[in-house]
Design a protein around this motif. Structure first.
Motif, PDB file in Angstrom:
ATOM      1  N   TYR A 238      86.558  52.006  83.403  1.00 50.50           N
ATOM      2  CA  TYR A 238      85.699  52.099  82.227  1.00 50.50           C
ATOM      3  C   TYR A 238      84.284  51.651  82.567  1.00 50.50           C
ATOM      4  O   TYR A 238      83.319  52.340  82.267  1.00 50.50           O
ATOM      5  CB  TYR A 238      86.264  51.242  81.101  1.00 50.50           C
ATOM      6  CG  TYR A 238      85.552  51.404  79.783  1.00 50.50           C
ATOM      7  CD1 TYR A 238      85.891  52.432  78.923  1.00 50.50           C
ATOM      8  CD2 TYR A 238      84.548  50.525  79.388  1.00 50.50           C
ATOM      9  CE1 TYR A 238      85.262  52.590  77.705  1.00 50.50           C
ATOM     10  CE2 TYR A 238      83.899  50.677  78.183  1.00 50.50           C
ATOM     11  CZ  TYR A 238      84.264  51.706  77.339  1.00 50.50           C
ATOM     12  OH  TYR A 238      83.627  51.851  76.137  1.00 50.50           O
TER      13      TYR A 238
ATOM     14  N   HIS B  40      82.574  54.217  84.811  1.00 53.64           N
ATOM     15  CA  HIS B  40      82.194  55.453  84.139  1.00 53.64           C
ATOM     16  C   HIS B  40      81.021  55.235  83.195  1.00 53.64           C
ATOM     17  O   HIS B  40      80.103  56.041  83.143  1.00 53.64           O
ATOM     18  CB  HIS B  40      83.374  56.035  83.362  1.00 53.64           C
ATOM     19  CG  HIS B  40      84.260  56.884  84.217  1.00 53.64           C
ATOM     20  ND1 HIS B  40      85.494  56.467  84.648  1.00 53.64           N
ATOM     21  CD2 HIS B  40      84.074  58.104  84.745  1.00 53.64           C
ATOM     22  CE1 HIS B  40      86.031  57.408  85.399  1.00 53.64           C
ATOM     23  NE2 HIS B  40      85.194  58.409  85.475  1.00 53.64           N
ATOM     24  N   ILE B  41      81.081  54.118  82.459  1.00 55.16           N
ATOM     25  CA  ILE B  41      80.015  53.906  81.483  1.00 55.16           C
ATOM     26  C   ILE B  41      78.710  53.642  82.232  1.00 55.16           C
ATOM     27  O   ILE B  41      77.638  54.039  81.780  1.00 55.16           O
ATOM     28  CB  ILE B  41      80.362  52.777  80.479  1.00 55.16           C
ATOM     29  CG1 ILE B  41      79.506  52.943  79.227  1.00 55.16           C
ATOM     30  CG2 ILE B  41      80.179  51.410  81.050  1.00 55.16           C
ATOM     31  CD1 ILE B  41      80.016  52.181  78.040  1.00 55.16           C
TER      32      ILE B  41
ATOM     33  N   VAL C 195      77.380  57.057  83.102  1.00 57.53           N
ATOM     34  CA  VAL C 195      76.849  57.738  81.917  1.00 57.53           C
ATOM     35  C   VAL C 195      75.491  57.160  81.554  1.00 57.53           C
ATOM     36  O   VAL C 195      74.532  57.889  81.303  1.00 57.53           O
ATOM     37  CB  VAL C 195      77.828  57.604  80.721  1.00 57.53           C
ATOM     38  CG1 VAL C 195      77.172  58.106  79.450  1.00 57.53           C
ATOM     39  CG2 VAL C 195      79.094  58.385  80.988  1.00 57.53           C
TER      40      VAL C 195
ATOM     41  N   HIS D 297      72.904  58.413  83.770  1.00 49.23           N
ATOM     42  CA  HIS D 297      72.458  59.752  83.388  1.00 49.23           C
ATOM     43  C   HIS D 297      71.493  59.689  82.212  1.00 49.23           C
ATOM     44  O   HIS D 297      70.461  60.349  82.210  1.00 49.23           O
ATOM     45  CB  HIS D 297      73.657  60.623  82.987  1.00 49.23           C
ATOM     46  CG  HIS D 297      74.577  60.925  84.125  1.00 49.23           C
ATOM     47  ND1 HIS D 297      75.889  61.286  83.928  1.00 49.23           N
ATOM     48  CD2 HIS D 297      74.380  60.903  85.455  1.00 49.23           C
ATOM     49  CE1 HIS D 297      76.462  61.483  85.103  1.00 49.23           C
ATOM     50  NE2 HIS D 297      75.565  61.241  86.048  1.00 49.23           N
ATOM     51  N   VAL D 298      71.864  58.862  81.231  1.00 53.38           N
ATOM     52  CA  VAL D 298      71.027  58.778  80.033  1.00 53.38           C
ATOM     53  C   VAL D 298      69.638  58.271  80.401  1.00 53.38           C
ATOM     54  O   VAL D 298      68.628  58.796  79.943  1.00 53.38           O
ATOM     55  CB  VAL D 298      71.673  57.859  78.968  1.00 53.38           C
ATOM     56  CG1 VAL D 298      70.713  57.625  77.817  1.00 53.38           C
ATOM     57  CG2 VAL D 298      72.960  58.477  78.456  1.00 53.38           C
TER      58      VAL D 298
ATOM     59  N   TYR E 205      70.093  65.669  76.901  1.00 46.30           N
ATOM     60  CA  TYR E 205      71.351  65.953  76.231  1.00 46.30           C
ATOM     61  C   TYR E 205      71.107  66.621  74.886  1.00 46.30           C
ATOM     62  O   TYR E 205      70.020  66.522  74.315  1.00 46.30           O
ATOM     63  CB  TYR E 205      72.085  64.644  75.929  1.00 46.30           C
ATOM     64  CG  TYR E 205      72.709  63.983  77.112  1.00 46.30           C
ATOM     65  CD1 TYR E 205      73.871  64.482  77.656  1.00 46.30           C
ATOM     66  CD2 TYR E 205      72.166  62.832  77.649  1.00 46.30           C
ATOM     67  CE1 TYR E 205      74.470  63.851  78.725  1.00 46.30           C
ATOM     68  CE2 TYR E 205      72.754  62.203  78.715  1.00 46.30           C
ATOM     69  CZ  TYR E 205      73.911  62.713  79.252  1.00 46.30           C
ATOM     70  OH  TYR E 205      74.500  62.088  80.291  1.00 46.30           O
TER      71      TYR E 205
ATOM     72  N   VAL F 239      72.545  56.327  71.397  1.00 42.86           N
ATOM     73  CA  VAL F 239      72.136  55.589  72.590  1.00 42.86           C
ATOM     74  C   VAL F 239      72.263  54.095  72.351  1.00 42.86           C
ATOM     75  O   VAL F 239      72.716  53.350  73.221  1.00 42.86           O
ATOM     76  CB  VAL F 239      70.696  55.980  72.997  1.00 42.86           C
ATOM     77  CG1 VAL F 239      70.210  55.088  74.114  1.00 42.86           C
ATOM     78  CG2 VAL F 239      70.649  57.428  73.421  1.00 42.86           C
TER      79      VAL F 239
ATOM     80  N   LEU G  93      75.860  53.188  72.661  1.00 44.82           N
ATOM     81  CA  LEU G  93      76.298  53.316  74.046  1.00 44.82           C
ATOM     82  C   LEU G  93      75.781  52.150  74.895  1.00 44.82           C
ATOM     83  O   LEU G  93      76.511  51.575  75.691  1.00 44.82           O
ATOM     84  CB  LEU G  93      75.791  54.643  74.606  1.00 44.82           C
ATOM     85  CG  LEU G  93      76.415  55.118  75.905  1.00 44.82           C
ATOM     86  CD1 LEU G  93      77.892  55.369  75.711  1.00 44.82           C
ATOM     87  CD2 LEU G  93      75.730  56.380  76.392  1.00 44.82           C
TER      88      LEU G  93
ATOM     89  N   ARG H 105      77.637  48.966  74.068  1.00 49.30           N
ATOM     90  CA  ARG H 105      78.964  49.029  74.665  1.00 49.30           C
ATOM     91  C   ARG H 105      78.884  48.795  76.174  1.00 49.30           C
ATOM     92  O   ARG H 105      79.692  48.101  76.756  1.00 49.30           O
ATOM     93  CB  ARG H 105      79.568  50.401  74.362  1.00 49.30           C
ATOM     94  CG  ARG H 105      81.024  50.553  74.636  1.00 49.30           C
ATOM     95  CD  ARG H 105      81.859  49.593  73.826  1.00 49.30           C
ATOM     96  NE  ARG H 105      81.606  49.686  72.399  1.00 49.30           N
ATOM     97  CZ  ARG H 105      82.110  50.622  71.617  1.00 49.30           C
ATOM     98  NH1 ARG H 105      82.890  51.529  72.103  1.00 49.30           N
ATOM     99  NH2 ARG H 105      81.850  50.630  70.341  1.00 49.30           N
TER     100      ARG H 105
END
Lengths: 286, 140
Positions: free
Chosen positions: A45, A48-49, A52, A55-56, A205, A215, A218, A221
């Protein structure tokens, strides 16, 4: 030469200590297995986050979150994860040493430093070392819950949002293997854009529902996941280090017992020899 | 053969699924989504509900996600779920019981309760049940 009685007493007490360290070693070994499992389960987790978020941060969003914007650095914050209990070798000391070095390099550049501490040992250290501690939470159990950590994370993030802190670092031990734990200091915010050649061109995106809301959720988190993972990982390090420390303590106790046993046997033997020679001497005189 | 895309479903506790899929069907924040390989980058919230994956070869697998985020890149799809389960593991009886309890709490006006929490509990349990029913439908 010490009497055999005293020596025997000493050996007894070392044997007791050895029993205790042996038991602690076994406890640490079984706890380590659990802590390691917990760490392994959480890793996908947080990995992966992180990608991500990378990327953001790399995209050219219509909305840039305040946590993504680099500012001039005047004050930085550290979130320091240490253990609650001692008896785990140099684990905490190594981490704190690394932090102190890092802090020194910032202070030389006239940057002020805040600390947010998770774990008892860090709190003890900074009480004597000094430093501006803004938040601390301890007695985070072996099964840490997110809710225990959110409070102290929030203090730091709020400080970042209102501009009193310009960078936040996360410092914890990283579990390499049972024998090796490396103290690590990573930048948490502002977020580092991930270097990815494939995604170099301008793109963004589609956001559903809205970029800001999404955002923000995210990023929160992400930071929670990072700190949680750090705490879990530090837990695994603690148990591993404790196991090693207790193992070497048991080994040392064993060596000490062997040495004392030798001295005691020598003393007993020479006492017997002396007694014999006295008897023989006495008999010869008669 | 249909083209495929790498899809991973991870929850805070563990990795649930990782592999090549032909299509992902999930409940996004503003509606049902069906995502196929080569989709334009998309970032969306996910509502509690079933997530269906069409695996390579047309086989279908159903998961339950209790909310989270879905990131779509042309070459990879990542579902960051708050909690996720394989639909087979969803305990229907427990979900029904929890749903009834939440409904009861909502009905009981005097109870000193956190309205938002209970209604989100209720939603979650209802979504879990939907997942189970969908799975059952498919099994016939």
């Amino acid at each position: 030469m010490a009497g055999t009685k005293e020596l025997r007493k000493q050996i007894g007490s070392i044997q007791n200590t050895q029993k205790i360290t042996g038991a602690m070693e076994m406890v640490a070994a079984s706890k380590m297995r659990k802590a390691q499992e917990r760490m392994a389960r959480g890793r996908p987790y947080s990995d992966h986050i992180r990608s991500v978020i990378g990327h953001v941060a790399n995209a050219s969003p219509e909305f840039r979150h305040s946590l993504m914007i680099e500012r001039e650095v005047k004050r930085i914050g550290y979130i320091v994860v240490t253990t609650d209990k001692g008896l785990c070798g140099g684990l905490n000391i190594n981490l704190l040493k690394a932090i102190v070095n890092d802090v020194k390099s910032w202070v030389d550049r006239d940057v002020e430093v805040d600390f947010c501490l998770i774990g008892n040992k860090g709190a003890q250290f900074f009480r004597s070392y000094g430093g501006n501690v803004v938040a601390s939470s301890n007695h985070v159990s072996e099964t840490p819950a997110m809710s225990d950590l959110i409070g102290s994370i929030k203090v730091m993030l709020d400080a970042f949002e209102d501009g009193s802190v310009d960078k936040i670092y996360l410092a914890n031990n990283v579990f390499v293997n049972t024998m090796t734990q490396t103290p690590t200091i990573r930048q948490l915010v502002p977020l580092d854009p991930e270097e990815d050649a494939e995604l170099k061109h301008r793109w963004d995106y589609i956001y559903e529902p809205e970029a800001r809301q999404l955002v923000e959720g995210l990023v929160t988190r992400f930071i929670e996941a990072q700190v949680y993972q750090a705490v879990v990982e530090n837990g695994a390090c603690e148990q591993a280090a404790k196991m090693i420390a207790m193992k070497s303590a048991s080994d040392n106790a064993g060596e000490m017992i062997d040495e004392l046993q030798l001295i005691m046997n020598n003393a007993r033997q020479s006492a017997i020899t002396q007694e014999l020679s006295e008897i023989i001497g006495g008999a010869a005189a008669v | 053969m249909a083209s495929t895309v790498l899809c991973s479903i991870v929850s805070a506790e563990q990795e649930i699924f990782s592999g090549q899929v032909e299509m992902v069907i999930a409940t996004g924040a503003i509606g049902e989504l069906g995502i196929m390989p080569g989709h334009t980058p998309l970032l969306t919230g996910v509502k509690p509900g079933p997530v269906r994956l069409i695996l390579e070869g047309g086989e279908e697998e159903i998961f339950y996600a209790s909310g989270g985020f879905l990131e779509v890149q042309p070459t990879a799809i990542t579902l960051l779920a708050d909690t996720a389960l394989r639909a087979d593991d969803v305990d229907e009886a427990a979900a029904v019981a929890a749903q009834q309890k939440a409904e009861q709490e909502l009905g009981d006006q005097r109870a000193d309760l956190d309205f938002a929490r209970v209604s989100s509990d209720l939603q979650e349990q209802a979504a879990m049940l939907r997942t189970v029913r969908k799975l059952r439908e498919r099994k016939g």
